[in-house]
Design a protein around this motif. Structure first.
Motif: not given
Length: 343
Positions: A80-82, A101-105, A158-161
């Motif tokens: 997965t990628e960020i 980031w989005a998980p593999k699921q 996961v969202v990282m502002p």
């Protein structure tokens, strides 16, 4: 919150090193489309012959658009990628970077009709110009990937502002009069952006914060201020009072963004929405007593609390990831909506 803690500065430095050394194709386009659901929801037939939406379709909000353009920041070992993009906040008027980031699921066909829970991850320190959770050295995304496979965590998006508009002051994640509207940015523009680009859940059961130190304060305050929108937070070594010098002359507005006052009001509200506050602190951390006092005084009624004391831990992000794995992430996951597999 007026000075950048040395331990958090070290985390930011490590992140910078990791970014330089660990991502040779940084800047390449990234897509989070995956095997997403069609634009219009499908129906299924019941035994009575009537069509009805599945549970996933009833609870899920499909991406609303417009679609953002992401470029690659980092890669995780599971493939997965960020990604990172620049968000122009329509409601706040503030423009800043957001990493996701989005998980593999999320890309698994059996979840193609389902929303995913969102974790808005906030750094300590100034959180500008970068959010240090977007680096791979702290292991946040790789840990959530592992924990979700083990049943200890939901597979969060996961969202990282960015946390602040500059490195000069802390803005307490609030709309301080005369300053950039960082409260609106964090609780309205960022969620709207996520809804535009990802399959999410319609209810607050799919929305949570986590944060360290100053970011822990913002996550804690945001959940208490908008419990109808956010259900849970992991607040690690948080401040519990708004102490930005920019509040000077604006005491009424400061009190309206005070976690202690917000928690007291929510706890006294009969039938108010339950919120789940997962506090973390290292056993060697000076702020542990402050967190215990908050739980004692305000953890009542709909204000549900849990404390993870991390043995031999101190005030730093690496310690807090350990604490999440020791129980905090499982506790908030148990309160939230999991992705729904196709029937």
């Amino acid at each position: 919150m007026k000075h950048l803690p040395a331990v958090l500065t070290a985390a930011a430095v490590l992140t910078s090193v990791a970014l330089v050394a660990g991502c040779s194709d940084e800047g390449a386009p990234v897509s989070f489309d995956g095997r997403s659901a069609p634009a219009t929801a499908t129906t299924r037939s019941t035994d009575s012959g009537k069509n009805q939406l599945s549970e996933a379709e009833r609870k899920t909000l499909l991406p609303t658009g417009p679609k953002a353009e992401f470029t690659k920041q980092n890669s995780i070992d599971d493939g997965t990628e960020i990604g990172v993009t620049t968000l122009h906040g329509k409601k706040s008027g503030f423009t800043g970077k957001v990493w996701v980031w989005a998980p593999k699921q999320y890309f698994d066909p059996k979840y193609a009709q389902s929303g995913f829970p969102v974790l808005i991850a906030l750094p300590g320190g100034n959180g500008y110009p970068n959010n240090y959770w977007m680096g791979t050295d702290l292991g946040l995304q790789s840990s959530i990937s592992k924990w979700s496979r083990e049943g200890r965590s939901l597979p969060f998006i996961v969202v990282m502002p960015v946390l602040n508009p500059d490195a000069d002051y802390y803005y307490d994640g609030s709309d301080i009069p005369g300053q950039p509207k960082m409260g609106t940015w964090m609780t309205e523009d960022v969620p709207d952006f996520v809804k535009a680009n990802f399959r999410t859940f319609k209810s607050r059961d799919g929305w949570a914060f986590m944060g360290s130190s100053s970011g822990g304060f913002v996550g804690l305050k945001s959940v208490l201020k908008k419990p109808e929108q956010f259900k849970a937070v992991i607040a690690s070594g948080p401040d519990t009072v708004p102490d930005s010098p920019l509040w000077n002359g604006h005491e009424k507005e400061r009190q309206a963004n005070h976690p202690e006052k917000l928690a007291r009001a929510l706890a006294a509200k009969p039938g108010g929405p339950d919120v789940y506050l997962a506090f973390q602190a290292g056993s060697r951390e000076s702020g542990l007593t402050k967190v215990k006092n908050f739980i004692r005084d305000y953890g009542k009624g709909p204000v549900k609390t849990r404390l993870q004391v991390i043995q031999d831990g101190s005030h730093n992000a690496k310690t807090y990831v350990t604490g999440m794995g020791d129980g905090s992430i499982k506790w908030i996951s148990d309160q939230m909506q999991a992705p729904i597999a196709a029937e």
